[in-house]
Design a protein around this motif. Structure first.
Motif, short mmCIF file in Angstrom:
data_model
loop_
_atom_site.label_atom_id
_atom_site.label_comp_id
_atom_site.label_asym_id
_atom_site.label_seq_id
_atom_site.Cartn_x
_atom_site.Cartn_y
_atom_site.Cartn_z
N PHE A 255 0.93 -1.42 -0.40
CA PHE A 255 0.22 0.20 0.05
C PHE A 255 0.70 1.11 -0.12
CE2 PHE A 255 -2.77 -3.39 1.84
CZ PHE A 255 -4.29 -2.90 0.88
N TYR A 256 1.80 1.13 0.29
CA TYR A 256 2.56 2.21 0.58
C TYR A 256 4.06 2.44 -0.23
CZ TYR A 256 -0.50 2.86 4.51
OH TYR A 256 -0.94 2.65 5.31
N VAL A 257 4.73 0.86 -1.20
CA VAL A 257 6.02 1.00 -1.72
C VAL A 257 5.50 2.09 -2.96
CG1 VAL A 257 4.62 -0.49 -3.08
CG2 VAL A 257 7.11 -0.43 -2.32
N VAL B 238 -4.64 -2.91 -5.96
CA VAL B 238 -3.65 -1.79 -5.90
C VAL B 238 -2.00 -2.57 -6.52
CG1 VAL B 238 -1.94 -0.53 -5.18
CG2 VAL B 238 -4.02 -0.65 -3.59
N ALA B 239 -1.82 -3.76 -6.34
CA ALA B 239 -0.83 -4.40 -6.99
C ALA B 239 -0.76 -3.95 -8.89
CB ALA B 239 -0.50 -5.31 -6.61
N VAL B 240 -2.28 -5.10 -8.79
CA VAL B 240 -2.27 -5.14 -10.36
C VAL B 240 -2.23 -3.07 -11.13
CG1 VAL B 240 -3.97 -6.30 -12.18
CG2 VAL B 240 -3.64 -6.97 -10.24
N ASN B 241 -2.88 -2.85 -10.97
CA ASN B 241 -2.56 -1.77 -11.14
C ASN B 241 -1.63 -0.99 -11.29
OD1 ASN B 241 -6.11 -0.91 -12.17
ND2 ASN B 241 -6.28 -1.51 -9.83
N ALA B 242 -1.14 -1.09 -10.47
CA ALA B 242 0.72 -0.60 -10.21
C ALA B 242 1.31 -1.38 -11.12
CB ALA B 242 1.09 -0.85 -9.01
N ALA B 243 0.70 -2.90 -11.72
CA ALA B 243 1.97 -3.09 -12.63
C ALA B 243 1.20 -3.01 -14.54
CB ALA B 243 1.58 -4.33 -12.69
N LYS B 244 0.33 -2.67 -13.83
CA LYS B 244 -0.60 -2.46 -15.68
C LYS B 244 0.39 -0.60 -15.64
CE LYS B 244 -2.95 -2.76 -18.60
NZ LYS B 244 -3.00 -3.58 -20.29
N GLU B 245 0.18 0.37 -15.73
CA GLU B 245 0.71 1.62 -14.94
C GLU B 245 2.07 1.63 -15.56
OE1 GLU B 245 0.96 5.60 -12.64
OE2 GLU B 245 0.23 3.61 -11.88
N GLU C 213 -9.90 -8.09 -10.68
CA GLU C 213 -9.30 -7.25 -12.03
C GLU C 213 -7.99 -7.25 -12.58
OE1 GLU C 213 -8.22 -2.87 -11.22
OE2 GLU C 213 -9.84 -4.21 -11.13
N VAL C 214 -7.12 -8.99 -12.01
CA VAL C 214 -6.07 -9.30 -12.93
C VAL C 214 -7.19 -9.75 -14.24
CG1 VAL C 214 -4.81 -11.19 -13.21
CG2 VAL C 214 -4.84 -10.39 -10.79
N LEU C 215 -8.19 -9.75 -14.32
CA LEU C 215 -9.05 -10.45 -15.61
C LEU C 215 -9.48 -9.40 -16.63
CD1 LEU C 215 -10.42 -14.13 -14.72
CD2 LEU C 215 -8.34 -13.89 -16.16
N SER C 216 -9.37 -8.46 -15.83
CA SER C 216 -9.76 -6.96 -16.82
C SER C 216 -9.00 -6.16 -16.71
CB SER C 216 -10.91 -6.23 -15.31
OG SER C 216 -11.09 -4.51 -16.56
N LYS C 217 -7.86 -5.69 -16.39
CA LYS C 217 -6.44 -5.57 -16.63
C LYS C 217 -5.62 -6.66 -17.83
CE LYS C 217 -6.95 -1.20 -14.43
NZ LYS C 217 -8.52 -1.65 -13.94
N TYR C 218 -5.54 -7.12 -17.35
CA TYR C 218 -4.66 -8.47 -18.48
C TYR C 218 -5.88 -9.61 -19.23
CZ TYR C 218 -0.41 -6.45 -16.49
OH TYR C 218 0.30 -5.51 -15.56
N PRO C 219 -6.60 -8.95 -20.21
CA PRO C 219 -7.64 -10.12 -20.70
C PRO C 219 -6.34 -11.58 -21.00
CG PRO C 219 -7.43 -7.87 -21.51
CD PRO C 219 -6.85 -7.42 -20.07
N ASN C 220 -5.80 -10.96 -21.70
CA ASN C 220 -4.88 -11.60 -22.42
C ASN C 220 -3.36 -12.64 -22.03
OD1 ASN C 220 -6.73 -11.50 -24.85
ND2 ASN C 220 -5.84 -10.04 -25.66
N SER C 221 -3.22 -11.71 -20.99
CA SER C 221 -2.07 -12.78 -20.65
C SER C 221 -2.23 -12.40 -18.91
CB SER C 221 -0.79 -11.03 -20.64
OG SER C 221 -1.28 -10.04 -19.87
#
Length: 296
Positions: free
Chosen positions: A116-118, A153-160, A195-203
């Motif tokens: 949450f703070y990294v 939080v982690a999924v969105n950071a990875a996507k960003e 969140e994972v399947l939404s942000k990363y539908p093909n991976s």
């Protein structure tokens, strides 16, 4: 009941972070110029020597994986398996580096921090995949925060940061009735999956193991969960043709779902990291199959 009571929980308190800076290099392009000399000595033909530069571009994929909760039971197995396959590993967890000595431990970059703070600049830059083992038990609100919000939080950071793949360790639903699946533990996990399947539908990859067994270290002691889990898995798999009619019964999988080796989970993660065609939700049997691909 679920397999993630052993996974590291993430609290809302800020934790000091060791500064680690990595150069961004998910893919290296190596360009080489070289000359080719041809010689002809046939009758009536003058020897002719010529050289011309030829550009060759080679794409070399350097795998760098960030494991969230890498010092925990499942996370450490994933780190160890990744190192054994030549994958560069960075672990982010509140506890940082494990205290027990092991050769693979020295090959992992250990970062102490809270999801949450990294400062993600110090963790995600140059990564080619993120693996999350985040999860835990507590009150409904705590489980929603740990299992759900922390992973979101982690999924969105990875996507960003443009990380191409995200792998989540989730949990089997055990055929539980809806009112039990509405608990904070499962709603948090399913929110993370969504969140994972939404942000990363093909991976994006979601692994849903049942009870995970193996040798778990707690406060310097080793708990041999495999002494129970391994025989149970063998027995349930041997009897599965007879128990299939019972699978439709509510909560039947609390007794009938085969336990999963922590090594199988780790190897299924390695398979997902290396195979770009792997994505979606993996059941207990599919986790086993994916692990076998890596062992083969």
């Amino acid at each position: 009941m679920a397999s993630f009571s052993f996974l590291p929980a993430i609290s809302a308190s800020s934790t000091a972070l060791t500064r680690v800076v990595f150069p961004a290099r998910p893919t290296l392009q190596l360009k080489r110029r070289f000359a080719v000399r041809s010689s002809y000595a046939e009758a009536g033909t003058r020897d002719d020597y010529s050289s011309a530069p030829i550009d060759v571009v080679a794409d070399v994929k350097n795998e760098r994986v960030v494991v969230l909760g890498g010092s925990g039971f499942v996370g450490s197995a994933i780190c160890k398996a990744a190192v054994s396959k030549g994958i560069e590993v960075i672990s982010l967890s509140r506890s940082g580096r494990p205290t027990y000595p092991s050769s693979w431990v020295d090959q992992v970059t250990w970062v102490s921090g809270d999801v949450f703070y990294v400062n993600w600049d110090e963790v995600l830059v140059g990564a080619t995949a993120v693996v999350s083992t985040l999860g835990g038990f507590g009150s409904d609100e705590q489980m929603k925060r740990i299992n759900g919000e922390g992973n979101v939080v982690a999924v969105n950071a990875a996507k960003e940061y443009g990380i191409p793949k995200f792998i989540l360790i989730s949990v089997h639903d055990y055929n539980l009735p809806p009112f039990l699946l509405s608990s904070g533990y499962f709603t948090g996990k399913r929110k993370a999956e969504s969140e994972v399947l939404s942000k990363y539908p093909n991976s994006g990859v979601v692994l849903r193991p049942a009870f995970i067994y193996g040798k778990r270290r707690v406060d310097g002691f080793e708990i041999p969960l495999d002494l129970v889990g391994e025989p149970a898995e063998r027995i349930l798999r041997a009897l599965e043709n007879f128990t299939k009619p019972l699978n439709s019964l509510p909560a039947s999988d609390l007794l009938l779902a085969p336990p999963v080796s922590v090594d199988d989970v780790a190897l299924a993660v390695i398979n997902a990291i290396k195979d770009d065609d792997e994505f979606g939700i993996f059941t207990i049997d599919q986790i086993k199959e994916a692990a076998q691909k890596v062992r083969a």
